[in-house]
Design an enzyme around this catalytic site. Structure first.
Site, PDB file in Angstrom:
ATOM      1  N   GLU A 115      40.380  68.447  68.558  1.00  7.81           N
ATOM      2  CA  GLU A 115      41.646  68.342  67.826  1.00  7.81           C
ATOM      3  C   GLU A 115      41.565  67.178  66.853  1.00  7.81           C
ATOM      4  OE1 GLU A 115      44.849  68.253  70.700  1.00  7.81           O
ATOM      5  OE2 GLU A 115      44.686  70.391  71.082  1.00  7.81           O
ATOM      6  N   HIS A 232      54.867  67.169  64.152  1.00  2.00           N
ATOM      7  CA  HIS A 232      53.697  68.054  64.245  1.00  2.00           C
ATOM      8  C   HIS A 232      53.618  68.846  62.954  1.00  2.00           C
ATOM      9  CE1 HIS A 232      50.780  70.936  65.657  1.00  2.00           C
ATOM     10  NE2 HIS A 232      50.650  70.256  66.784  1.00  2.00           N
ATOM     11  N   ARG A 278      47.734  63.426  62.359  1.00  2.00           N
ATOM     12  CA  ARG A 278      48.920  64.281  62.219  1.00  2.00           C
ATOM     13  C   ARG A 278      49.905  63.805  61.161  1.00  2.00           C
ATOM     14  NH1 ARG A 278      50.438  66.056  68.322  1.00  2.00           N
ATOM     15  NH2 ARG A 278      48.616  67.394  68.416  1.00  2.00           N
ATOM     16  N   HIS A 335      58.134  66.227  67.059  1.00  2.00           N
ATOM     17  CA  HIS A 335      57.322  66.718  68.181  1.00  2.00           C
ATOM     18  C   HIS A 335      57.248  65.726  69.328  1.00  2.00           C
ATOM     19  CE1 HIS A 335      54.110  69.051  69.999  1.00  2.00           C
ATOM     20  NE2 HIS A 335      53.278  68.037  69.955  1.00  2.00           N
ATOM     21  N   ARG A 370      50.319  58.946  67.835  1.00  2.00           N
ATOM     22  CA  ARG A 370      49.582  59.390  69.024  1.00  2.00           C
ATOM     23  C   ARG A 370      48.413  60.300  68.651  1.00  2.00           C
ATOM     24  NH1 ARG A 370      50.127  64.185  72.329  1.00  2.00           N
ATOM     25  NH2 ARG A 370      51.817  64.817  70.961  1.00  2.00           N
TER      26      ARG A 370
HETATM   27  P1  FAD Z   1      58.816  66.181  79.987  1.00  2.00           P
HETATM   28  O1  FAD Z   1      57.719  67.092  80.270  1.00  2.00           O
HETATM   29  O2  FAD Z   1      59.600  66.434  78.757  1.00  2.00           O
HETATM   30  O3  FAD Z   1      59.811  66.182  81.222  1.00  2.00           O
HETATM   31  C1  FAD Z   1      61.045  65.501  81.164  1.00  2.00           C
HETATM   32  C2  FAD Z   1      61.906  65.961  82.313  1.00  2.00           C
HETATM   33  O4  FAD Z   1      63.071  65.164  82.402  1.00  2.00           O
HETATM   34  C3  FAD Z   1      62.387  67.387  82.175  1.00  2.00           C
HETATM   35  O5  FAD Z   1      62.257  68.003  83.427  1.00  2.00           O
HETATM   36  C4  FAD Z   1      63.859  67.239  81.821  1.00  2.00           C
HETATM   37  O6  FAD Z   1      64.647  68.320  82.207  1.00  2.00           O
HETATM   38  C5  FAD Z   1      64.201  65.992  82.608  1.00  2.00           C
HETATM   39  N1  FAD Z   1      65.381  65.271  82.142  1.00  2.00           N
HETATM   40  C6  FAD Z   1      65.663  64.853  80.879  1.00  2.00           C
HETATM   41  N2  FAD Z   1      66.862  64.231  80.862  1.00  2.00           N
HETATM   42  C7  FAD Z   1      67.342  64.253  82.121  1.00  2.00           C
HETATM   43  C8  FAD Z   1      68.535  63.789  82.738  1.00  2.00           C
HETATM   44  N3  FAD Z   1      69.504  63.196  82.055  1.00  2.00           N
HETATM   45  N4  FAD Z   1      68.701  63.996  84.061  1.00  2.00           N
HETATM   46  C9  FAD Z   1      67.759  64.631  84.793  1.00  2.00           C
HETATM   47  N5  FAD Z   1      66.611  65.098  84.256  1.00  2.00           N
HETATM   48  C10 FAD Z   1      66.404  64.911  82.946  1.00  2.00           C
HETATM   49  N6  FAD Z   1      50.847  66.831  74.714  1.00  2.00           N
HETATM   50  C11 FAD Z   1      49.538  66.879  75.009  1.00  2.00           C
HETATM   51  O7  FAD Z   1      48.977  65.891  75.476  1.00  2.00           O
HETATM   52  N7  FAD Z   1      48.835  68.036  74.827  1.00  2.00           N
HETATM   53  C12 FAD Z   1      49.396  69.165  74.317  1.00  2.00           C
HETATM   54  O8  FAD Z   1      48.733  70.184  74.180  1.00  2.00           O
HETATM   55  C13 FAD Z   1      50.774  69.122  73.965  1.00  2.00           C
HETATM   56  N8  FAD Z   1      51.379  70.216  73.437  1.00  2.00           N
HETATM   57  C14 FAD Z   1      52.732  70.177  73.224  1.00  2.00           C
HETATM   58  C15 FAD Z   1      53.369  71.331  72.781  1.00  2.00           C
HETATM   59  C16 FAD Z   1      54.750  71.341  72.640  1.00  2.00           C
HETATM   60  C17 FAD Z   1      55.428  72.584  72.143  1.00  2.00           C
HETATM   61  C18 FAD Z   1      55.501  70.179  72.933  1.00  2.00           C
HETATM   62  C19 FAD Z   1      56.977  70.160  72.795  1.00  2.00           C
HETATM   63  C20 FAD Z   1      54.855  69.021  73.341  1.00  2.00           C
HETATM   64  C21 FAD Z   1      53.471  69.005  73.497  1.00  2.00           C
HETATM   65  N9  FAD Z   1      52.808  67.872  73.929  1.00  2.00           N
HETATM   66  C22 FAD Z   1      51.471  67.927  74.205  1.00  2.00           C
HETATM   67  C23 FAD Z   1      53.545  66.667  74.297  1.00  2.00           C
HETATM   68  C24 FAD Z   1      53.707  66.668  75.820  1.00  2.00           C
HETATM   69  O9  FAD Z   1      53.957  67.978  76.261  1.00  2.00           O
HETATM   70  C25 FAD Z   1      54.837  65.777  76.282  1.00  2.00           C
HETATM   71  O10 FAD Z   1      54.802  64.543  75.638  1.00  2.00           O
HETATM   72  C26 FAD Z   1      54.708  65.547  77.779  1.00  2.00           C
HETATM   73  O11 FAD Z   1      54.673  66.787  78.434  1.00  2.00           O
HETATM   74  C27 FAD Z   1      55.855  64.703  78.282  1.00  2.00           C
HETATM   75  O12 FAD Z   1      55.845  64.745  79.684  1.00  2.00           O
HETATM   76  P2  FAD Z   1      56.997  63.989  80.476  1.00  2.00           P
HETATM   77  O13 FAD Z   1      56.790  64.303  81.902  1.00  2.00           O
HETATM   78  O14 FAD Z   1      57.066  62.601  80.044  1.00  2.00           O
HETATM   79  O15 FAD Z   1      58.342  64.671  79.925  1.00  2.00           O
HETATM   80  C1  SIN Z   2      48.968  70.861  69.931  1.00  2.00           C
HETATM   81  O1  SIN Z   2      48.495  71.687  70.711  1.00  2.00           O
HETATM   82  O2  SIN Z   2      48.791  70.850  68.713  1.00  2.00           O
HETATM   83  C2  SIN Z   2      49.817  69.811  70.502  1.00  2.00           C
HETATM   84  C3  SIN Z   2      48.960  68.803  71.099  1.00  2.00           C
HETATM   85  C4  SIN Z   2      49.701  67.536  71.289  1.00  2.00           C
HETATM   86  O3  SIN Z   2      50.873  67.425  70.970  1.00  2.00           O
HETATM   87  O4  SIN Z   2      49.052  66.600  71.745  1.00  2.00           O
END
Ligand code: FAD
Ligand code: SIN
Length: 546
Positions: A115, A232, A278, A335, A370
């Protein structure tokens, strides 16, 4: 109806960070994991490209470290990056041990993808482009079987509970029963993810309304680097919320960006062309889009496309685009947020008793921008460290608590409009009838428009002043007393205030009025608290160890 409950460790959020923390922490005490929607609803579930880790024969944590720093544009905190890249490979092996089925070649070796801005192939992925779903489902399954771990879905965290400047739990609304629940805990972990929903165009699902930033801010925590939003480059350009993502991995496999008139433009802009960082690609697309539409040409992948990217193939086909033959219309979308609740490498925030990990936190691993696929890794690595730290959380005497009253940030030299007190205090409610729902829909759309237009890919002092004054005006409307609007407003204000403060362009933050990186801003971070904004050197946030 008010209820009370207790746990040793309270984890808020069920993405990769919350689930992994909860599973690991259950070895040390009773864990309550609460999440505002269904267990799998998170940014994590939607992740496509994969997880970055130095697992390849020609790779090493040191090379990953250098790539991460380079993408971070001078703002990464090196201690945190060392932790990320050194612990990373073992966390991937942990996932495999738990049962993660990452894609492998015919000899059974992990397939490592490429990537943007990675100098090595190091992206582990699953089901082609459904890495997040694989990890989320795996961890959710384990969490449900873990002894000592209680899961409460549809529990919406309203505020953190504070006593003598310590965090002692959180207050929740049970969205099904309507009960307000006070949960007291020896330690509380914020793992509430990001805030893409404060922008009109975003890849983030509806849960990403910035609740964690807002709650931490109101409780008095320090937040850092909030101006750095990652847009993104390639969301599918249909007017949808969220916008489906076309993973960067598609460009990693050779797809190119072209204008409506068929011109490949990235080769004129950066030596790495479509695989430039990005922020560079997103801004280039944004500029071209002032004149004409932008497309991703992935036709060179031919029949490999549906095999390698089954999810993206389906998302395109559902919208009448066949990536084997057609150009894919793309546009940038909010993103990821690089900044967040300041945390040290054990996830300890500036509030004793409160930890943060995953996207809501800011350890400094991402700096100003990032590196792709470092976010899922961040979630895993720092969740593990938080889980190890939790049993050592100092006790806080009597835990009878009252939430702190939200306060006014003092804006210093910033426009007065940044300093608007929260009108409603604690006790926010959900909209209860059609009229209130309509207010909230309108307010959410207005926040999204304000942020996209004035605090988006291209910013300026005048635009940010407009953003801050329009956000302040919105606070005076009825909708500001409802969830999630109050949290979206606080988070938007934190982003716009920090963006106003940083008078330069760097990484994900671009100021039309200060278009260059400024040497005096290297290593300087904008820190925001209820007391106001402060600029610190090398992330040296004043911190009383606890
Ligand atoms: P999240 O996975 O967002 O989880 C947050 C949780 O908190 C959720 O369950 C939510 O419901 C809960 N929550 C929020 N507010 C409250 C509240 N007030 N009370 C109770 N619960 C609450 N990153 C990569 O490294 N590789 C990738 O390939 C990649 N692809 C991506 C593709 C997409 C479409 C998106 C949107 C993001 C992508 N990212 C990727 C970024 C990555 O997915 C996120 O940064 C990462 O998953 C965040 O994880 P987290 O556990 O911190 O938060
Ligand atoms: C992507 O698959 O392009 C998202 C990866 C990321 O957000 O790190």
């Amino acid at each position: 109806m008010n209820q009370q409950t207790v746990a040793d460790f309270l984890v808020i959020g069920s993405g990769i960070a919350g689930l992994f923390t909860a599973i690991r922490a259950a070895k040390h005490g009773r864990v309550l994991l609460a999440t505002k929607g269904e267990l799998l609803e998170s940014n994590t579930w939607y992740a496509q490209g994969g997880v970055a880790a130095a697992l390849g024969r020609e790779d090493s944590p040191q090379v990953h470290f250098v790539d991460t720093l380079q993408a971070g544009a001078g703002l990464c905190l090196t201690d945190a990056v060392q932790v990320l890249v050194n612990d990373g490979p073992q966390r991937i092996l942990d996932l495999i041990e738990l049962g993660a089925r990452f894609d492998r070649d015919q000899e059974g070796r992990l397939i490592l993808g490429k990537e943007a801005a990675h100098s090595r192939n190091r992206i582990v992925h699953a089901r082609g482009d459904a890495t997040g779903a694989e990890i989320a489902e795996l961890l959710a399954g384990h969490a449900q079987k873990t002894a000592g771990l209680t899961i409460n879905t549809n529990w919406l965290a309203l505020e953190l509970l504070m006593q003598d400047a310590h965090c002692t739990g959180a207050m929740f609304l049970d969205r099904q029963s309507g009960a307000v629940i006070t949960c007291r805990a020896k330690a509380t972990v914020l793992a509430t993810g990001g805030c893409g929903q404060v922008y009109r165009f975003t890849t983030n699902p509806s849960v990403a309304t910035g609740d964690g930033f807002a709650m931490a801010y109101r409780a008095g925590a320090r937040l850092m680097d909030m101006e750095f939003i990652q847009f993104h480059p390639t969301a599918l350009a249909f007017e949808e919320n969220p916008m489906p993502l076309v993973s960067e991995a598609v460009r990693g496999e050779g797809a190119i960006l072209v204008t409506a008139s068929g011109r490949r433009f990235m080769t004129d802009i950066h030596p790495w062309a479509e695989l430039a960082p990005r922020n560079v690609v997103a801004r280039a697309i944004f500029d071209v889009m002032q004149e004409e539409r932008v497309y991703l040409d992935a036709t060179s992948l031919g029949d490999k496309f549906p095999q390698r990217f089954p999810t993206i193939f389906r998302l395109c086909m559902e919208r009448g685009v066949d990536p084997r033959r057609d150009l894919i219309p793309v546009a940038p979308a909010a993103h990821f947020i690089m900044g967040g609740v300041w945390a040290d490498t054990e996830g300890r925030t500036s509030i004793p008793g409160l930890y943060a990990c995953g996207e809501v936190s800011c350890t400094g691993v991402h700096g100003a921008n990032r590196l792709a696929s470092n976010s899922l890794l961040e979630g895993l690595v720092f969740a593990e460290r938080v889980a190890q730290a939790l049993p050592h959380t100092p006790e806080v005497g009597d835990r009878a608590t009252t939430p702190q009253t939200p306060n006014t940030p003092q804006a210093g030299e910033r426009p007065e409009t940044a300093a608007v007190a929260h009108p409603a205090g604690v006790g926010y409610r959900l909209p209860a009838n059609a009229e209130e729902e309509a207010w909230c829909r309108e307010a959410a759309a207005e926040i999204g428009d304000i942020m996209w237009q004035y605090a988006g890919i291209v910013r300026s002092a005048a635009g940010l002043e407009t953003a801050l004054s329009r956000l302040a005006a919105l606070r005076r409307k009825e909708a500001a007393g409802f969830l999630p609007i109050c949290n979206m407003l606080d988070t938007a204000m934190l982003i716009a205030t920090s963006a106003y403060e940083r008078q330069e362009s760097r990484g994900g933050h671009y100021r039309r009025d200060f278009p260059e990186e400024a040497a005096e801003w290297a290593n300087r971070h904008v820190v925001v608290t209820r007391e106001g904004c402060q600029v610190v050197q090398n992330g040296a946030v004043p911190h009383r160890p606890w």
